[in-house]
Design a protein around this motif. Structure first.
Motif, mmCIF file in Angstrom:
data_model
loop_
_atom_site.group_PDB
_atom_site.id
_atom_site.type_symbol
_atom_site.label_atom_id
_atom_site.label_comp_id
_atom_site.label_asym_id
_atom_site.label_seq_id
_atom_site.Cartn_x
_atom_site.Cartn_y
_atom_site.Cartn_z
ATOM 1 N N THR A 30 -16.065 7.732 -9.627
ATOM 2 C CA THR A 30 -14.653 7.884 -9.278
ATOM 3 C C THR A 30 -14.503 8.665 -7.989
ATOM 4 O O THR A 30 -13.730 8.297 -7.100
ATOM 5 N N SER A 33 -15.423 6.534 -5.020
ATOM 6 C CA SER A 33 -14.409 5.546 -4.680
ATOM 7 C C SER A 33 -13.209 6.198 -4.016
ATOM 8 O O SER A 33 -12.717 5.734 -2.992
ATOM 9 N N GLN A 34 -12.726 7.280 -4.605
ATOM 10 C CA GLN A 34 -11.506 7.892 -4.090
ATOM 11 C C GLN A 34 -11.719 8.626 -2.775
ATOM 12 O O GLN A 34 -10.753 8.979 -2.117
ATOM 13 N N ASN A 142 0.564 2.772 -8.482
ATOM 14 C CA ASN A 142 -0.852 2.854 -8.117
ATOM 15 C C ASN A 142 -1.529 1.549 -8.502
ATOM 16 O O ASN A 142 -1.624 1.215 -9.697
ATOM 17 N N GLN A 144 -4.934 -0.810 -8.476
ATOM 18 C CA GLN A 144 -6.392 -0.720 -8.385
ATOM 19 C C GLN A 144 -6.924 -1.810 -7.455
ATOM 20 O O GLN A 144 -6.737 -2.991 -7.715
ATOM 21 N N THR A 146 -10.315 -3.289 -6.015
ATOM 22 C CA THR A 146 -11.759 -3.302 -6.242
ATOM 23 C C THR A 146 -12.504 -3.299 -4.910
ATOM 24 O O THR A 146 -12.266 -4.142 -4.049
ATOM 25 N N TYR A 160 -13.579 1.186 -7.327
ATOM 26 C CA TYR A 160 -12.214 0.817 -6.964
ATOM 27 C C TYR A 160 -11.455 2.009 -6.395
ATOM 28 O O TYR A 160 -11.858 3.174 -6.555
ATOM 29 N N ASN A 162 -7.429 3.625 -6.186
ATOM 30 C CA ASN A 162 -6.036 3.597 -6.601
ATOM 31 C C ASN A 162 -5.177 3.788 -5.360
ATOM 32 O O ASN A 162 -5.137 4.864 -4.763
ATOM 33 N N HIS A 257 -5.243 -6.445 -3.533
ATOM 34 C CA HIS A 257 -4.687 -6.558 -4.883
ATOM 35 C C HIS A 257 -3.445 -7.431 -4.736
ATOM 36 O O HIS A 257 -2.360 -6.938 -4.440
#
Length: 357
Positions: A30, A33-34, A142, A144, A146, A160, A162, A257
């Motif tokens: 996480t 990704s973030q 938010n 997601q 990928t 992913y 957000n 997305h």
């Protein structure tokens, strides 16, 4: 400390390590990704192309009614008008149909089966309809996005982001009609005798489907082959969800997305079913009708579809329901009925972008 206590403590410590390792992996994934920086390239759910054409090289329709299963190709279209109105059309044609091209000659007796003129043809389906969306709202959520996914050991791992983006939802009413023409083989089920009425003037064809049925006008009536044409009206509700978020993430390139999801539920009514006349070997024409016990006026269906937004992409649809019309089961049974399951896979081609404020 006893051996049992030591075993319990050991298992507890091993389980604790496993939980910590899984938690650490999730946290690291996480955070990784973030921590990725990104730029938003597009995020506008109002600037949507208003004409979409779907080309479907494959659909499968499994049906417990007059025709068990068909595979085929289809084409459909959606046109948006004045932001809240949508027109729809769809045409399907089977290329593999178990009830088409049935032989007139019996394998057992060498005699002809009563068959409609020209024999049975491949199934086809045509639908037109419209939707009026009474509610239309957009919120920032938010979403997601990928970044990367991979599979290993039967598991799928995904990275992913957000990302705050627009989600547009629309809710409204829909209605329309569909017609389908399909072949049926009378005698394939135990309810043929009360579903169909086959007559020639005052004469009635008896014991259709029975292996001991007497020949009629030189034909073997263990089976009768004909075409069924049904017209069905529908009305229901539709909930659409639209996203159109495209970003450029460092180290990953363009990611998105996007898509239009449509969840719908319809009530179906079938006021009209007709069947083609059949002919026996002696040249007699027999009128084929349905009985009141072999007919069901109403039915239902629910489904979900997906298509791409503004760019060439995928189109999917899944539908399940109970069709009205000719009926082969005992209506007192809860799980009886003309149940059908439809799967559609193809591509979506959008045209004519309509800019709205």
């Amino acid at each position: 400390m006893s051996l049992i206590d030591k075993t319990y403590v050991l298992k507890y410590k091993q389980m604790k390590k496993i939980i910590l390792l899984i938690s650490s992996a999730l946290i690291v994934n996480t955070l990784k990704s973030q921590s990725v920086s990104y730029d938003i390239l597009e995020d506008n759910v109002q600037d949507i192309k208003r004409i979409n054409i779907q080309i479907i090289p494959f659909y499968a329709d499994i049906y417990s009614g007059v025709n068990f299963a068909t595979l085929g190709a289809s084409a459909s279209a959606e046109v948006s008008i004045l932001k809240r109105i949508e027109l729809k059309g769809e045409f399907r044609m089977a290329y593999l149909d178990g009830n088409s091209g049935k032989k007139q000659v019996s394998d057992l007796t060498g005699l002809n089966h009563p068959t409609c003129e020209g024999g049975t043809k491949r199934s086809n389906y045509f639908e037109v309809g419209a939707a009026l969306y009474l509610f239309n709202w957009t919120r920032t959520r938010n979403l997601q996005v990928t970044l990367h996914s991979s599979s290993s050991g039967g598991r799928t791992y995904r990275e992913y982001l957000n990302v705050p983006g627009e989600r547009r939802r629309m809710f409204g009413l829909r209605s329309g009609l569909f017609m389908y023409n399909t072949g049926t083989r009378i005698g394939d089920n135990d309810f043929s005798n009360y579903t169909y009425l086959i007559t020639n003037g005052a004469d009635t064809m008896q014991n259709v489907g029975s292996p001991t049925a007497n020949n009629v006008d030189g034909s073997d009536v263990t089976y009768v082959n004909t075409m069924v044409n049904s017209m069905v009206f529908y009305g229901g509700i539709s909930l659409k969800s639209i996203t159109n978020l495209i970003i450029r993430a460092d180290g990953y390139g363009k990611k998105k997305h996007t898509g239009v999801y449509d969840i719908y539920a319809d009530y179906l009514m079938c006021p009209y079913v007709s069947m083609k006349d059949v002919y026996t070997a002696g040249g007699k024409k027999w009128d084929v009708k349905h009985t009141s016990d072999g007919f069901k006026l109403s039915g239902w269906r629910v489904g979900v579809s997906y298509r791409s937004v503004n760019r060439f992409g995928f189109h999917y649809k899944f539908e399940f329901g109970s069709r009205p019309g000719l009926y082969f089961s005992d209506k007192a049974d809860f799980l009886s009925g003309n149940y059908n399951c439809l799967l559609v896979m193809g591509c979506n081609i959008p045209f004519s972008k309509k800019k709205t404020k």
